[in-house]
Enzyme design. Sequence first.
Site, PDB file in Angstrom:
ATOM      1  N   ARG A  27       0.842  -1.197   0.000  1.00  0.00           N
ATOM      2  CA  ARG A  27       0.000   0.000   0.000  1.00  0.00           C
ATOM      3  C   ARG A  27       0.874   1.241   0.000  1.00  0.00           C
ATOM      4  O   ARG A  27       1.892   1.302   0.700  1.00  0.00           O
ATOM      5  CB  ARG A  27      -0.899   0.018   1.229  1.00  0.00           C
ATOM      6  CG  ARG A  27      -1.662   1.347   1.428  1.00  0.00           C
ATOM      7  CD  ARG A  27      -2.389   1.372   2.759  1.00  0.00           C
ATOM      8  NE  ARG A  27      -3.057   2.631   3.004  1.00  0.00           N
ATOM      9  CZ  ARG A  27      -2.683   3.544   3.915  1.00  0.00           C
ATOM     10  NH1 ARG A  27      -1.601   3.334   4.668  1.00  0.00           N
ATOM     11  NH2 ARG A  27      -3.361   4.664   4.091  1.00  0.00           N
ATOM     12  N   ARG A  67      -6.467  17.550   5.608  1.00  0.00           N
ATOM     13  CA  ARG A  67      -5.195  17.333   6.284  1.00  0.00           C
ATOM     14  C   ARG A  67      -4.443  18.642   6.435  1.00  0.00           C
ATOM     15  O   ARG A  67      -4.675  19.595   5.691  1.00  0.00           O
ATOM     16  CB  ARG A  67      -4.308  16.360   5.485  1.00  0.00           C
ATOM     17  CG  ARG A  67      -4.806  14.933   5.468  1.00  0.00           C
ATOM     18  CD  ARG A  67      -3.851  14.042   4.693  1.00  0.00           C
ATOM     19  NE  ARG A  67      -4.298  12.654   4.666  1.00  0.00           N
ATOM     20  CZ  ARG A  67      -3.969  11.737   5.555  1.00  0.00           C
ATOM     21  NH1 ARG A  67      -3.174  12.077   6.572  1.00  0.00           N
ATOM     22  NH2 ARG A  67      -4.415  10.507   5.465  1.00  0.00           N
ATOM     23  N   LYS A 110     -13.478   3.113   1.478  1.00  0.00           N
ATOM     24  CA  LYS A 110     -13.162   3.215   2.904  1.00  0.00           C
ATOM     25  C   LYS A 110     -14.400   3.701   3.667  1.00  0.00           C
ATOM     26  O   LYS A 110     -14.901   4.795   3.405  1.00  0.00           O
ATOM     27  CB  LYS A 110     -11.984   4.160   3.104  1.00  0.00           C
ATOM     28  CG  LYS A 110     -10.710   3.679   2.416  1.00  0.00           C
ATOM     29  CD  LYS A 110      -9.620   4.726   2.409  1.00  0.00           C
ATOM     30  CE  LYS A 110      -9.065   4.992   3.778  1.00  0.00           C
ATOM     31  NZ  LYS A 110      -7.903   5.920   3.710  1.00  0.00           N
ATOM     32  N   THR A 144      -5.762   0.257  10.647  1.00  0.00           N
ATOM     33  CA  THR A 144      -5.464   1.252  11.679  1.00  0.00           C
ATOM     34  C   THR A 144      -5.043   0.616  13.003  1.00  0.00           C
ATOM     35  O   THR A 144      -5.825  -0.074  13.668  1.00  0.00           O
ATOM     36  CB  THR A 144      -6.628   2.221  11.949  1.00  0.00           C
ATOM     37  OG1 THR A 144      -7.145   2.707  10.712  1.00  0.00           O
ATOM     38  CG2 THR A 144      -6.162   3.402  12.786  1.00  0.00           C
TER      39      THR A 144
END
Length: 478
Positions: free
Chosen positions: A32, A69, A210, A268
């Site tokens: 990834r 972000r 996601k 995660t």
Amino acid sequence: MAKTTIVATIGPASDNASTLLALHAAGMTVARLNGSHNNLDWHEATIALIRDTLPGLPILLDIPGRKIRTIQLREEPTFNVGDHLILTTDLSHDGSEKVPVNYDQFHSRLRAGVRIYADDGTLSFVVENVSGKDVRVVAETAGTLKSRKGINVPEIDLGQELVTPRDREMIAFARQAGVDFVGISFVESARHVEAIRSLIGAATPQIVAKVENQGGLDHLDEIARATDVIMIDRGDLSVETSIDHVSIYQKRIIAAAQQYGKPVIVATELLHSMIESPLPTKAEISDVTNSVIDGASAVMLSGETAVGRFPVEAVARLRSIVTLAEIHRHASAPALANAAAAHNDLRAATQALARTLPISKIVVLSRTGYAARLVSMAQIQQPIIAVGNDAALVRAWNLLPGTVGVYLPQVDIASDSAGTLALEALWASAHVTPDDVVLVVLAANNDADASLSFLQTVRVGQLAEQQAWSLAESQEAA
């Protein structure tokens, strides 16, 4: 070898050939890349490195999408509880006085009293006031606000576009670079998935949706139907919904993915402590174990392999944990026909034959990947060999649990002789041996009804003798 796919994020700790080979030997089956970090030149070079080093390894490029972000900062501010910071949409700042964020309407959507989270919820702020492009906040936690860290405002709809200009740029790059999957952030509808699919305009890269906020949970069924793969991003999910509910939401998402026969990646902080420590905590081991028992198709490492001190050890440890978890899952798993799948579902039929006959391997002849995906979700212990004619699709099938994709351009999947020709080529390449009893599966179309599919058991040695296969001739043909 365990069937659960291990996705490892590549970064400064692992972006070299020797480490990539070591990660693969330890159990990495998908690489990834996090599109929110580094520039496109780095990603292009790293994709080329992976292709040169591990040509058959699928690559997942996670694109930023609608995720907000901080930008790359020259100075990353450290603060205590009660300190003031300024977030801004003025990108000329470098973090020394104000911290820029990458969404130009961020300031216009906020008001005093709104809570803002950063870095997967580890940092918390409250808006004091908004002035022009500046959002003045008060820190509720001590810490450091670093470059390219996620910003969450769960109580407000920030009104972002479904597909951003950055998405378009990254999708174009993903197509040009030839990656196998793109991960899409904050997917909340089938419409979002189809908008990305229309941008891709081809069979690959495939889409990893996601699920990481309430909108995704509210429209889980339609997302599961529309996407190719689901990822549970537990970092954003815990901030956008409720951290106390994350494990429950994980079970719900996995169940939806299983219902529609879609692989699901759990991500995660699986072994977060291994960023700095050679050993995981017992809680982390328990978390990974339960994820596999719940039915995760894949588990993903992020910082552990991208920037951690022990990337290879983290992959090896994860492989060990999922292997043990799978033994327990297979020993206690009910037959699919008695569970969610319909009695005549291709998955249930494959599972019934694999559990009752002395089958050693499954060979799936697949054109689109539909049959390969369904068989991989059948909760069987035998290794799966997925045969196809499209090289990019075949490589992508290596993400499917327990599946090895084999590219055989000389075999016409639709022909009556496809099964025999595929087995001869697999025999020549040593993917199957004379001792193998193989279940050959061919889905006539994209329909889960097993009665519309072809399933046949074959003793490879007996077929080789009947067909008078010559190993030298078969190897030359292959």
